[in-house]
Design a protein around this motif. Structure first.
Motif, PDB file in Angstrom:
ATOM      1  N   ASP A 185     -11.021 -20.691  -3.058  1.00 54.89           N
ATOM      2  CA  ASP A 185      -9.665 -21.065  -3.128  1.00 54.89           C
ATOM      3  C   ASP A 185      -9.017 -22.367  -2.558  1.00 54.89           C
ATOM      4  N   GLU A 186      -7.807 -22.467  -2.514  1.00 56.66           N
ATOM      5  CA  GLU A 186      -7.152 -23.741  -2.141  1.00 56.66           C
ATOM      6  C   GLU A 186      -7.534 -23.994  -0.739  1.00 56.66           C
ATOM      7  N   THR A 187      -7.862 -22.663   0.096  1.00 57.75           N
ATOM      8  CA  THR A 187      -8.046 -22.971   1.749  1.00 57.75           C
ATOM      9  C   THR A 187      -9.520 -23.310   1.836  1.00 57.75           C
ATOM     10  N   THR A 188     -10.447 -23.032   1.187  1.00 58.96           N
ATOM     11  CA  THR A 188     -11.714 -23.018   1.251  1.00 58.96           C
ATOM     12  C   THR A 188     -12.567 -24.188   0.550  1.00 58.96           C
TER      13      THR A 188
ATOM     14  N   GLN B 137      -8.793 -29.269  -4.093  1.00 60.71           N
ATOM     15  CA  GLN B 137      -7.717 -28.483  -3.570  1.00 60.71           C
ATOM     16  C   GLN B 137      -6.630 -28.705  -4.617  1.00 60.71           C
ATOM     17  N   ALA B 138      -6.442 -29.647  -4.930  1.00 61.05           N
ATOM     18  CA  ALA B 138      -5.058 -29.965  -5.793  1.00 61.05           C
ATOM     19  C   ALA B 138      -5.564 -29.610  -7.111  1.00 61.05           C
ATOM     20  N   LEU B 139      -6.919 -29.526  -7.428  1.00 60.26           N
ATOM     21  CA  LEU B 139      -7.112 -29.288  -8.788  1.00 60.26           C
ATOM     22  C   LEU B 139      -7.119 -27.814  -9.064  1.00 60.26           C
ATOM     23  N   LEU B 140      -7.472 -27.045  -7.767  1.00 57.57           N
ATOM     24  CA  LEU B 140      -7.284 -25.739  -7.989  1.00 57.57           C
ATOM     25  C   LEU B 140      -5.728 -24.941  -7.872  1.00 57.57           C
ATOM     26  N   ALA B 141      -4.928 -26.059  -7.186  1.00 57.06           N
ATOM     27  CA  ALA B 141      -3.521 -25.667  -7.108  1.00 57.06           C
ATOM     28  C   ALA B 141      -2.862 -25.665  -8.505  1.00 57.06           C
ATOM     29  N   GLN B 142      -3.584 -26.637  -9.216  1.00 57.58           N
ATOM     30  CA  GLN B 142      -3.151 -26.847 -10.846  1.00 57.58           C
ATOM     31  C   GLN B 142      -3.466 -25.809 -11.595  1.00 57.58           C
ATOM     32  N   SER B 143      -4.698 -25.273 -11.275  1.00 52.00           N
ATOM     33  CA  SER B 143      -5.362 -24.056 -12.102  1.00 52.00           C
ATOM     34  C   SER B 143      -4.463 -22.873 -11.835  1.00 52.00           C
ATOM     35  N   GLN B 144      -4.008 -22.731 -10.591  1.00 49.28           N
ATOM     36  CA  GLN B 144      -2.992 -21.702 -10.142  1.00 49.28           C
ATOM     37  C   GLN B 144      -1.780 -21.718 -11.021  1.00 49.28           C
TER      38      GLN B 144
END
Length: 200
Positions: free
Chosen positions: A21-24, A30-37
């Motif tokens: 997730d964005e923390t691990t 991290q920004a790519l996962l935030a975009q996915s979310q």
């Protein structure tokens, strides 16, 4: 908190792949996962696995957008995606793209034919499936006859190369899911699929 993606088949011994997730995730992911979310209302399991290798996740997202913006329409995009997913027997991508097709308002008859290996509603779409399968099975070494049949069906040389683009995307996702045995996200579970259903 992250978890691990592991195989459910006791006969296989697989390396654990972390579901980030964005923390691990590595900082570059991290920004790519935030975009996915933001885009999906969740972090798809595929993205969570890919995040371990930021370049893979970034490349996958870019190629995904490029293929969506190709000259293929939504039905044709779905045929390329699902033909490859089914041929590669991707337990994750077949249900995921079933949901995606519904979101794109693709006729269920197209999706069902692709999932079940039954004839598609039009000869045009069947020609696209046939050519895409040839590209996968022959590793791009399709003969001139297959190319000409594809062009005769109304497709273009640009679209020959765009099949390569779609195949590139699906190699990234299908192979990742094979390695990690990515769990099917809850949102896609009602569309779960097994290879045994295929008759092509």
């Amino acid at each position: 908190m992250s978890t691990s993606a592991t195989t459910t088949d006791p006969e296989l011994s697989m390396t654990d792949f972390q579901l980030h997730d964005e923390t691990t995730a590595p900082e570059a992911s991290q920004a790519l996962l935030a975009q996915s979310q933001k885009q999906n209302g969740m972090i798809p399991g595929l993205h969570a696995v890919m995040a371990e290798a930021p370049g893979l996740l970034e490349g996958y997202k870019l190629v995904h957008e490029l293929f969506l913006n190709s000259s293929f329409d939504k039905d044709e995009i779905t045929v390329v995606w699902q033909t490859i997913n089914v041929e590669h027997a991707c337990h994750y991508c077949v249900p995921a793209h079933t949901a995606i097709a519904k979101g794109m308002t693709v006729d269920d008859a197209i999706t069902n034919a692709l999932r079940d290996g039954t004839p598609l509603p039009t000869a045009h779409l069947e020609a696209l499936r046939t050519f895409t399968l040839s590209m996968v099975r022959e590793r791009g070494n399709v003969d001139e006859g297959a190319v000409q049949e594809f062009l005769t069906a109304g497709f273009t040389t640009r679209q020959i190369l765009e099949v390569v683009l779609g195949l590139s995307q699906k190699v990234m996702s299908n192979y990742t899911n094979h390695l990690a045995q990515t769990p099917v996200d809850e949102a896609f579970r009602k569309f779960e699929w097994q290879e045994a259903a295929v008759t092509v």
